[in-house]
Design an enzyme around this catalytic site. Sequence first.
Site, mmCIF file in Angstrom:
data_model
loop_
_atom_site.group_PDB
_atom_site.id
_atom_site.type_symbol
_atom_site.label_atom_id
_atom_site.label_comp_id
_atom_site.label_asym_id
_atom_site.label_seq_id
_atom_site.Cartn_x
_atom_site.Cartn_y
_atom_site.Cartn_z
ATOM 1 N N SER A 40 0.806 -1.368 0.082
ATOM 2 C CA SER A 40 -0.105 0.103 0.031
ATOM 3 C C SER A 40 0.836 1.283 -0.003
ATOM 4 C CB SER A 40 -0.816 -0.120 1.031
ATOM 5 O OG SER A 40 -1.859 -0.844 1.134
ATOM 6 N N HIS B 105 1.342 4.625 4.505
ATOM 7 C CA HIS B 105 0.518 5.134 3.391
ATOM 8 C C HIS B 105 1.017 6.628 3.034
ATOM 9 C CE1 HIS B 105 -3.052 2.137 3.791
ATOM 10 N NE2 HIS B 105 -1.935 1.658 3.536
#
Length: 291
Positions: free
Chosen positions: A206, A263
């Site tokens: 991610s 992230h």
Amino acid sequence: MIKVLELPADKDLAELSRELWVRKIGHQIRQSETKQEIFLANPKDYPELLALVQDWQNGTLAYTIEPEKDPSEGLREGWAAMKQWPLTAIILLISGLITALISFEPNPNWLAHFTIVPFEQVNRGLAYLPLWPTLQGGEIWRLITPVFLHFGIMHLIFNSLWVWEMGRLIERQQSSGHLAVLFLVSGVIANLAQYIVGDILFGGLSGVVYALLGYCWFWDRFAASPQFFIRKPVFIILLVWLVFCLVGGTSMLGFGEVANAAHIAGLVSGSLWALISVKLSGKNRSNMRSY
């Protein structure tokens, strides 16, 4: 991609776009309130595109019937993808293999080889070394290997789809070398960010996904000549997902905790790397003069 044609905003281009894809004419359609713009991946396809548009406007477009695929064609296409986008394919292949490996072992022995620091289960808790002694011991690979860890098939599929889309885009428009540097830099930064906030059991692509997104999006805004043309809704959707994860939305839905620090670090590192890369290449907008 280059812009080759403008059409009214009220025209439905779905049938035309389908026919272009069937004929393997790479293109992108960008829509605004007043117009639709067609971009071509290969300028050599321009004459055929014009002929198809004319037939489509006259209502005489002959639709190509897609032939049934031979069962072995999937293998040939997979091999062709490996040759055309080798690094993207390798990243996804390693992720799939490592995820399968840790999914089928009864004890977390293999998992402990890929986490950012080694650990072992002690009674009801975990015992692990800090990062710096681990790196001093020569286990440098741990700075990047957590990106290959996924804790469920949906986690793997979600990340893989985005890496497949944006990784191929970078390899095609720039090079495998550009993607390799971005992958390593963003992967290490994302992993370190998540470790700093106190996690050792984390993983996934991610952080890299958000780095690829930031790189493609901001390259097109910093550079004199855009290359990636990431659609604004895609950028917004992934930002909304990032905020949704930050406020605990995934936990409320029962999906568990998310590596939010990774992230954010991925998005920031990819965006900054776009600025640095554009500056180093000399292709930033401020260097371009009009005559």
